[in-house]
Enzyme design. Structure first.
Site, short mmCIF file in Angstrom:
data_model
loop_
_atom_site.label_atom_id
_atom_site.label_comp_id
_atom_site.label_asym_id
_atom_site.label_seq_id
_atom_site.Cartn_x
_atom_site.Cartn_y
_atom_site.Cartn_z
N ASN A 1 24.02 -25.23 9.98
CA ASN A 1 24.02 -24.99 8.55
C ASN A 1 24.73 -23.65 8.33
OD1 ASN A 1 23.53 -24.35 5.88
ND2 ASN A 1 21.30 -24.56 6.00
N VAL A 2 25.91 -23.68 7.74
CA VAL A 2 26.71 -22.45 7.64
C VAL A 2 26.08 -21.41 6.73
CG1 VAL A 2 28.90 -23.61 8.17
CG2 VAL A 2 28.14 -23.43 5.77
N ASN B 1 35.90 -24.80 6.73
CA ASN B 1 36.15 -26.02 5.97
C ASN B 1 34.90 -26.58 5.30
OD1 ASN B 1 37.59 -28.66 5.34
ND2 ASN B 1 36.01 -29.38 6.75
N SER C 1 40.19 -25.42 -2.71
CA SER C 1 40.42 -26.63 -3.51
C SER C 1 41.29 -26.26 -4.69
CB SER C 1 39.07 -27.17 -4.00
OG SER C 1 39.26 -28.19 -4.96
N TYR D 1 30.93 -25.49 -8.22
CA TYR D 1 32.01 -25.83 -7.29
C TYR D 1 33.27 -25.07 -7.64
CZ TYR D 1 35.12 -28.68 -4.41
OH TYR D 1 36.05 -29.10 -3.48
N ALA D 2 33.64 -25.09 -8.92
CA ALA D 2 34.83 -24.35 -9.35
C ALA D 2 34.65 -22.85 -9.11
CB ALA D 2 35.11 -24.61 -10.83
N LYS E 1 34.73 -22.07 -5.20
CA LYS E 1 36.07 -22.18 -4.61
C LYS E 1 36.97 -21.04 -5.08
CE LYS E 1 35.62 -25.83 -2.01
NZ LYS E 1 35.57 -25.65 -0.54
N ILE F 1 42.08 -35.83 -2.34
CA ILE F 1 42.37 -36.73 -1.22
C ILE F 1 41.12 -37.54 -0.93
CG2 ILE F 1 42.93 -36.85 1.25
CD1 ILE F 1 44.54 -34.29 0.94
#
Length: 254
Positions: free
Chosen positions: A63-64, A90, A145, A159-160, A163, A192
């Site tokens: 778990n990073v 990643n 991303s 998330y935005a 990142k 993707i």
């Protein structure tokens, strides 16, 4: 300088290695001679990645966002294999969440996404830096991303934000670690179909939404996980010796 990259002297840590980009990155490095340490919270998936890559790839459940676990990993790697010289951050994603109005987002939902996408990159880089400094050589590549540069297709604020924060961390660390010949760069993928989460997102768009997304791409097609892996190889290679603090959009053209 050779036309193909030789990483036979490299020891590479890749997080988020159980599927998608991470698996493709592990395969790209091992096929070019590197010793790879594939890490993911999904133990079954990361063990499958190691199996596909062959004996030079070693699987670790990690778990990073667990600082003690990250420290223990690097201590074990240094003791058994020697210092890591290449790190690919990643690990990321939306932690199973979907977009909600900001007033409905809980702190726990926010924190879960920030932890895996931003805090994890910080902790892994922090753990890798001392040995890289001692060697006076290191390569750190963060996978962000398009959401960090633009509006996220997911609609998820965390998330935005995470990142974009990761891109800021990339630039800051590039200046901090540069005197030790450590480069820090960032790959910003476009959409993707690379894992169950992106596949679910793709199906939710419907035929019309899918066509609209592809029409906004200059090359009029989606990319593949290997396209992201190739960008990582460039940043890790001697061809990028004088490249640091950069964000490379790999998105088919926007």
């Amino acid at each position: 300088m050779p036309d193909t990259f030789d990483f036979s002297a490299r020891r590479v840590v890749v997080t988020g290695a159980a599927q998608g980009f991470g698996r493709a990155i592990c395969q790209a490095f091992t096929s070019r001679g590197a010793t790879v340490f594939a890490c993911d919270i999904q133990s079954g998936g990361v063990e499958e990645t190691a199996r596909l890559c062959g004996p030079s790839c070693h699987a670790f459940t990690l778990n990073v966002a667990d600082s003690q676990g990250v420290t223990a990993l690097f201590d074990e790697l240094i003791e058994k294999h020697g210092p890591v010289d290449t790190l690919v951050n990643n690990a990321g994603g939306v932690a199973g969440q979907t977009g909600l109005p900001i007033e409905q987002v809980t702190l726990a939902q926010w924190q879960a996404i920030v932890d895996v996408n931003l805090t994890g990159a910080f902790l892994m880089s922090q753990a890798a830096a001392p040995a890289m400094k001692q060697q006076k050589f290191g390569r750190i590549v963060n996978i962000s991303s398009r959401a960090g540069l633009d509006v996220s297709l997911t609609g998820i604020q965390a998330y935005a934000g995470a990142k974009a924060g990761q891109i800021g961390l990339t630039r800051q660390l590039a200046h901090e670690l540069g005197p030790w010949n450590i480069t820090v760069n960032n790959v910003a993928p476009g959409f993707i179909r690379s894992n169950p989460s992106t596949e679910k997102q793709w199906q939710a768009m419907g035929k019309e939404g899918q066509a609209q997304l592809i029409d906004r791409i200059a090359l009029k097609r989606l990319g593949a996980p290997e396209d992201i892996a190739h960008a990582v190889l460039f940043f890790a290679s001697p061809w990028a010796n004088w490249v640091t603090g950069q964000v490379l959009s790999v998105d088919g053209g926007r």
